[in-house]
Design an enzyme around this catalytic site. Structure first.
Site, short mmCIF file in Angstrom:
data_model
loop_
_atom_site.label_atom_id
_atom_site.label_comp_id
_atom_site.label_asym_id
_atom_site.label_seq_id
_atom_site.Cartn_x
_atom_site.Cartn_y
_atom_site.Cartn_z
N ASN A 1 35.19 40.50 44.57
CA ASN A 1 36.15 41.43 43.94
C ASN A 1 35.59 42.82 43.71
O ASN A 1 36.35 43.72 43.32
CB ASN A 1 36.69 40.85 42.62
CG ASN A 1 37.49 39.60 42.85
OD1 ASN A 1 38.38 39.60 43.69
ND2 ASN A 1 37.16 38.53 42.16
N TYR B 1 35.66 48.85 34.46
CA TYR B 1 34.69 49.07 35.54
C TYR B 1 34.58 50.53 36.00
O TYR B 1 33.79 50.85 36.87
CB TYR B 1 35.02 48.18 36.74
CG TYR B 1 34.96 46.70 36.40
CD1 TYR B 1 33.77 46.13 35.98
CD2 TYR B 1 36.09 45.90 36.48
CE1 TYR B 1 33.70 44.78 35.65
CE2 TYR B 1 36.04 44.55 36.15
CZ TYR B 1 34.84 44.00 35.74
OH TYR B 1 34.78 42.67 35.41
N ASN C 1 24.51 42.56 42.39
CA ASN C 1 25.60 42.34 41.44
C ASN C 1 26.44 41.22 42.04
O ASN C 1 27.25 41.46 42.94
CB ASN C 1 26.44 43.61 41.24
CG ASN C 1 27.54 43.39 40.20
OD1 ASN C 1 27.81 42.25 39.80
ND2 ASN C 1 28.19 44.47 39.79
N ALA D 1 31.35 37.50 39.55
CA ALA D 1 31.59 36.25 38.82
C ALA D 1 30.67 35.12 39.26
O ALA D 1 30.42 34.19 38.48
CB ALA D 1 33.06 35.85 38.98
N GLU E 1 18.89 42.44 38.88
CA GLU E 1 20.31 42.09 38.69
C GLU E 1 21.01 43.28 38.03
O GLU E 1 20.49 43.85 37.06
CB GLU E 1 20.41 40.85 37.79
CG GLU E 1 21.84 40.45 37.47
CD GLU E 1 21.91 39.22 36.57
OE1 GLU E 1 20.86 38.76 36.06
OE2 GLU E 1 23.03 38.71 36.38
N HIS F 1 24.87 44.71 36.53
CA HIS F 1 26.30 44.57 36.22
C HIS F 1 26.80 45.92 35.74
O HIS F 1 26.12 46.59 34.95
CB HIS F 1 26.54 43.52 35.13
CG HIS F 1 26.17 42.15 35.57
ND1 HIS F 1 26.96 41.40 36.41
CD2 HIS F 1 25.06 41.41 35.34
CE1 HIS F 1 26.36 40.25 36.66
NE2 HIS F 1 25.20 40.23 36.03
N ARG G 1 31.28 41.01 26.26
CA ARG G 1 32.51 40.48 26.84
C ARG G 1 32.67 38.99 26.50
O ARG G 1 32.02 38.49 25.59
CB ARG G 1 32.50 40.75 28.35
CG ARG G 1 32.38 42.25 28.65
CD ARG G 1 32.54 42.57 30.11
NE ARG G 1 33.89 42.23 30.57
CZ ARG G 1 34.23 42.17 31.86
NH1 ARG G 1 33.33 42.44 32.80
NH2 ARG G 1 35.46 41.83 32.21
N ARG H 1 30.83 35.08 30.30
CA ARG H 1 30.10 36.10 31.11
C ARG H 1 28.69 36.33 30.57
O ARG H 1 27.91 37.08 31.14
CB ARG H 1 30.83 37.44 31.09
CG ARG H 1 32.18 37.39 31.77
CD ARG H 1 32.78 38.78 31.91
NE ARG H 1 34.21 38.70 32.07
CZ ARG H 1 34.83 38.50 33.23
NH1 ARG H 1 34.16 38.41 34.35
NH2 ARG H 1 36.16 38.42 33.29
O1 CA2 Z 1 30.19 44.02 35.23
C1 CA2 Z 1 30.00 43.61 36.38
O2 CA2 Z 1 29.47 44.29 37.25
C2 CA2 Z 1 30.49 42.21 36.77
O3 CA2 Z 1 29.53 41.64 37.64
C3 CA2 Z 1 31.80 42.41 37.48
C4 CA2 Z 1 32.48 41.08 37.86
C5 CA2 Z 1 32.58 40.18 36.65
O4 CA2 Z 1 33.11 38.92 37.04
C6 CA2 Z 1 31.24 39.97 35.99
O5 CA2 Z 1 31.41 39.15 34.86
C7 CA2 Z 1 30.64 41.29 35.57
C8 CA2 Z 1 33.92 41.33 38.34
C9 CA2 Z 1 34.06 42.34 39.39
C10 CA2 Z 1 35.55 42.49 39.61
O6 CA2 Z 1 35.80 43.84 39.79
C11 CA2 Z 1 37.09 44.23 39.78
C12 CA2 Z 1 37.28 45.58 39.91
C13 CA2 Z 1 38.54 46.09 39.90
C14 CA2 Z 1 39.62 45.23 39.77
C15 CA2 Z 1 39.43 43.88 39.64
C16 CA2 Z 1 38.15 43.37 39.66
#
Ligand code: CA2
Length: 148
Positions: A12, A24, A75, A78, A99, A101, A108, A112
């Site tokens: 994602n 994000y 990164n 999930a 790592e 994020h 959060r 997570r």
């Molecule tokens: O904070 C981060 O970089 C994460 O790795 C991002 C992951 C999340 O599952 C981790 O817990 C933390 C999710 C990335 C999804 O990114 C999106 C961006 C825009 C719209 C939807 C999802």
């Protein structure tokens, strides 16, 4: 010879900049790549960036590290919170892993707040948005250039 670093982004993260900007930010993955390239060059590093939504593909790319790269920035999205397969692949590496994020996962949901990836990482950078990748490059450069 310049050290090459592999930057891997998981599921994602190809959607970055298009949805959930409050969590994000507005930078896309292409923007992050464009910021990493000159920073890596400034540090005397080469960089290759890849993204996959597939756990298996990420495992395969981690397995490529020893043959081609001096370090890994990951990164895993999930999969950080779920993937023992990724952890097993990362544990087989001798090369340093940082790592990253974008968000501060400790502010959060509780699901997570545990990362399998952390168990194999030299260090973890979270909560600094795209700048986290640049910080990880600097950390790797310090490790690789000052290795005894
Ligand atoms: O904070 C981060 O970089 C994460 O790795 C991002 C992951 C999340 O599952 C981790 O817990 C933390 C999710 C990335 C999804 O990114 C999106 C961006 C825009 C719209 C939807 C999802």
């Amino acid at each position: 010879m310049a050290h090459d670093i592999l930057i891997l982004n998981g599921p994602n993260l190809n959607l970055l900049g298009r949805r959930e900007p409050d969590v994000y930010g507005r930078a896309t993955l292409a923007d992050i790549k464009a910021r990493c390239r000159p920073e890596a060059a400034r540090l005397g590093l080469g960089v290759e960036c890849r993204q996959s939504n597939s756990e298996g593909e990420l495992v395969t790319w981690v397995q490529e590290v020893p043959a081609r790269f001096a370090g890994l920035i990951l990164n895993a999205g999930a999969y950080s919170h779920t993937s023992v397969a990724l952890l097993d692949a990362l544990r087989a590496l001798n090369e340093p892993l940082i790592e990253v994020h974008l968000s501060n996962i400790y502010r959060r949901e509780t699901f997570r707040q545990h990362s399998y990836v952390s168990m194999a990482a030299k260090g973890v950078i979270c909560g600094f948005g795209p700048q986290g990748y640049l910080m990880a490059l600097r950390a790797l450069a310090a490790m690789l250039h000052h290795a005894p």
